[in-house]
Design a protein around this motif. Structure first.
Motif, PDB file in Angstrom:
ATOM      1  N   ALA A  70       0.868  -1.173   0.000  1.00 32.63           N
ATOM      2  CA  ALA A  70       0.000   0.000   0.000  1.00 32.63           C
ATOM      3  C   ALA A  70       0.907   1.226   0.000  1.00 32.63           C
ATOM      4  CB  ALA A  70      -0.910   0.001   1.219  1.00 32.63           C
ATOM      5  N   GLN A  71       0.542   2.245  -0.783  1.00 27.41           N
ATOM      6  CA  GLN A  71       1.368   3.443  -0.861  1.00 27.41           C
ATOM      7  C   GLN A  71       0.584   4.651  -0.375  1.00 27.41           C
ATOM      8  OE1 GLN A  71       3.132   4.266  -4.654  1.00 27.41           O
ATOM      9  NE2 GLN A  71       4.490   5.799  -3.815  1.00 27.41           N
ATOM     10  N   THR A  72       1.230   5.444   0.474  1.00 25.75           N
ATOM     11  CA  THR A  72       0.596   6.653   0.991  1.00 25.75           C
ATOM     12  C   THR A  72       0.779   7.788  -0.009  1.00 25.75           C
ATOM     13  OG1 THR A  72       2.551   7.532   2.080  1.00 25.75           O
ATOM     14  CG2 THR A  72       1.219   5.957   3.342  1.00 25.75           C
ATOM     15  N   PRO A  73      -0.020   8.854   0.104  1.00 26.56           N
ATOM     16  CA  PRO A  73       0.199  10.022  -0.757  1.00 26.56           C
ATOM     17  C   PRO A  73       1.593  10.627  -0.558  1.00 26.56           C
ATOM     18  CG  PRO A  73      -1.969  10.136   0.260  1.00 26.56           C
ATOM     19  CD  PRO A  73      -1.236   8.984   0.900  1.00 26.56           C
ATOM     20  N   GLY A  74       2.191  10.430   0.622  1.00 27.26           N
ATOM     21  CA  GLY A  74       3.535  10.939   0.900  1.00 27.26           C
ATOM     22  C   GLY A  74       4.639  10.024   0.411  1.00 27.26           C
ATOM     23  N   HIS A  75       4.294   9.023  -0.393  1.00 25.78           N
ATOM     24  CA  HIS A  75       5.235   8.108  -1.041  1.00 25.78           C
ATOM     25  C   HIS A  75       5.862   7.068  -0.117  1.00 25.78           C
ATOM     26  CE1 HIS A  75       4.671  10.405  -4.628  1.00 25.78           C
ATOM     27  NE2 HIS A  75       4.995  11.495  -3.977  1.00 25.78           N
ATOM     28  N   TRP A  76       5.271   6.853   1.042  1.00 27.22           N
ATOM     29  CA  TRP A  76       5.689   5.725   1.869  1.00 27.22           C
ATOM     30  C   TRP A  76       5.097   4.480   1.240  1.00 27.22           C
ATOM     31  CZ3 TRP A  76       7.921   5.340   6.948  1.00 27.22           C
ATOM     32  CH2 TRP A  76       8.415   6.562   7.424  1.00 27.22           C
ATOM     33  N   LEU A  77       5.887   3.455   1.123  1.00 31.09           N
ATOM     34  CA  LEU A  77       5.407   2.179   0.613  1.00 31.09           C
ATOM     35  C   LEU A  77       5.379   1.202   1.774  1.00 31.09           C
ATOM     36  CD1 LEU A  77       4.587   0.697  -2.001  1.00 31.09           C
ATOM     37  CD2 LEU A  77       6.942  -0.094  -2.138  1.00 31.09           C
ATOM     38  N   TRP A  78       4.186   0.754   2.130  1.00 29.12           N
ATOM     39  CA  TRP A  78       4.015  -0.236   3.186  1.00 29.12           C
ATOM     40  C   TRP A  78       3.987  -1.611   2.549  1.00 29.12           C
ATOM     41  CZ3 TRP A  78       4.477   1.015   8.136  1.00 29.12           C
ATOM     42  CH2 TRP A  78       4.268   2.350   8.508  1.00 29.12           C
ATOM     43  N   VAL A  79       4.725  -2.555   3.134  1.00 28.52           N
ATOM     44  CA  VAL A  79       4.831  -3.899   2.578  1.00 28.52           C
ATOM     45  C   VAL A  79       4.479  -4.916   3.663  1.00 28.52           C
ATOM     46  CG1 VAL A  79       6.333  -5.564   1.427  1.00 28.52           C
ATOM     47  CG2 VAL A  79       6.679  -3.111   1.047  1.00 28.52           C
ATOM     48  N   ALA A  80       3.469  -5.741   3.385  1.00 31.59           N
ATOM     49  CA  ALA A  80       3.096  -6.834   4.275  1.00 31.59           C
ATOM     50  C   ALA A  80       3.897  -8.057   3.869  1.00 31.59           C
ATOM     51  CB  ALA A  80       1.598  -7.116   4.158  1.00 31.59           C
TER      52      ALA A  80
ATOM     53  N   GLU B 209       5.559 -12.199   5.349  1.00 31.73           N
ATOM     54  CA  GLU B 209       5.277 -13.342   6.202  1.00 31.73           C
ATOM     55  C   GLU B 209       5.806 -13.149   7.618  1.00 31.73           C
ATOM     56  OE1 GLU B 209       9.358 -14.351   4.635  1.00 31.73           O
ATOM     57  OE2 GLU B 209       7.582 -13.475   3.778  1.00 31.73           O
ATOM     58  N   SER B 210       6.565 -12.090   7.856  1.00 36.65           N
ATOM     59  CA  SER B 210       7.087 -11.872   9.216  1.00 36.65           C
ATOM     60  C   SER B 210       6.761 -10.487   9.765  1.00 36.65           C
ATOM     61  CB  SER B 210       8.598 -12.110   9.240  1.00 36.65           C
ATOM     62  OG  SER B 210       9.240 -11.152   8.438  1.00 36.65           O
ATOM     63  N   GLY B 211       5.781  -9.813   9.186  1.00 37.25           N
ATOM     64  CA  GLY B 211       5.393  -8.512   9.711  1.00 37.25           C
ATOM     65  C   GLY B 211       5.186  -7.484   8.616  1.00 37.25           C
ATOM     66  N   VAL B 212       5.228  -6.211   9.008  1.00 38.82           N
ATOM     67  CA  VAL B 212       4.970  -5.099   8.092  1.00 38.82           C
ATOM     68  C   VAL B 212       6.173  -4.159   8.117  1.00 38.82           C
ATOM     69  CG1 VAL B 212       3.440  -3.149   7.589  1.00 38.82           C
ATOM     70  CG2 VAL B 212       2.494  -5.280   8.472  1.00 38.82           C
ATOM     71  N   TYR B 213       6.526  -3.667   6.934  1.00 40.37           N
ATOM     72  CA  TYR B 213       7.675  -2.780   6.791  1.00 40.37           C
ATOM     73  C   TYR B 213       7.266  -1.548   5.994  1.00 40.37           C
ATOM     74  CZ  TYR B 213      10.313  -6.797   8.362  1.00 40.37           C
ATOM     75  OH  TYR B 213      10.769  -7.847   9.104  1.00 40.37           O
ATOM     76  N   ALA B 214       7.961  -0.432   6.273  1.00 42.29           N
ATOM     77  CA  ALA B 214       7.759   0.804   5.526  1.00 42.29           C
ATOM     78  C   ALA B 214       9.032   1.092   4.753  1.00 42.29           C
ATOM     79  CB  ALA B 214       7.445   1.955   6.467  1.00 42.29           C
ATOM     80  N   SER B 215       8.867   1.514   3.518  1.00 43.55           N
ATOM     81  CA  SER B 215      10.007   1.830   2.676  1.00 43.55           C
ATOM     82  C   SER B 215       9.805   3.229   2.103  1.00 43.55           C
ATOM     83  CB  SER B 215      10.118   0.795   1.546  1.00 43.55           C
ATOM     84  OG  SER B 215      11.236   1.059   0.743  1.00 43.55           O
ATOM     85  N   VAL B 216      10.791   4.100   2.330  1.00 42.51           N
ATOM     86  CA  VAL B 216      10.730   5.449   1.785  1.00 42.51           C
ATOM     87  C   VAL B 216      12.160   5.919   1.539  1.00 42.51           C
ATOM     88  CG1 VAL B 216      10.673   6.632   4.018  1.00 42.51           C
ATOM     89  CG2 VAL B 216       9.729   7.761   2.016  1.00 42.51           C
TER      90      VAL B 216
END
Length: 184
Positions: free
Chosen positions: A49-59, A61-68
């Protein structure tokens, strides 16, 4: 004596050898778009999922990560309040217009706010397996629907509070949802 047919065959063979050798030495085109790296390397992305602020959230098998901006961190590293997200598989992400990130994991549903608060969302059926099968929002983002594996479906308000009756899955083959009060 060479016939025109033999000459054409030899020229074709020469072209294949020359062009094949050139292709073998060619470098592949660099990948375009987002590529997992850092903390995500070796993990299996399940949803993004991507936020309007260009953060990319990635689900994963071991949790959730944010990439920016080339930096990747776990959601727990960004959490300021609330319990830590269990290190279990997250299969579904949903961003709502107010900036909240909803998480559907194998250990329940969670909501992460723009201020860094992580909060569990009450399950449609607390005594059933906590696996979340789907998340969906109404077009205005005022309601989020959470489907719990083999247990039912429930709407929640933006703050994560249950709204209305729990809907029951009546027939898995037809995906027919029925409200106990017969409103659906």
């Amino acid at each position: 004596m060479s016939t025109p047919r033999n000459i054409r065959g030899r020229l074709l063979l020469l072209a294949v050898v020359v062009l094949g050798g050139a292709a073998a030495g060619a470098q592949p085109a660099p990948p375009s778009g987002w590529q997992p790296g850092g903390a995500l390397l070796g993990l299996m992305p399940r949803d993004v999922a991507q936020t309007p602020g260009h953060w990319l959230w990635v689900a994963t098998e071991s949790g959730v990560y944010a990439s920016v901006g080339g930096r990747t961190v776990s959601l727990n590293a960004l959490r300021r309040r609330g319990p830590a997200l269990p290190g279990s598989a997250c299969n579904h992400l949903l961003l709502t217009p107010d900036g909240r990130l909803w998480l559907g994991t194998v250990s329940g549903a969670y909501q992460f706010t723009p201020t860094g608060t992580l909060a569990p969302v009450p399950l449609p059926v607390p005594t059933a397996a906590p696996i979340i099968d789907a998340l969906a929002a109404d077009p205005a983002g005022r309601r989020v629907w959470v489907a719990q594996s083999s247990a039912g479906l429930r709407a929640y308000d933006a703050a994560g509070r249950p709204v209305g009756p729990r809907l029951l899955l009546a027939d898995a083959l037809l995906d027919l949802w029925v409200a106990p009060d017969r409103t659906l």
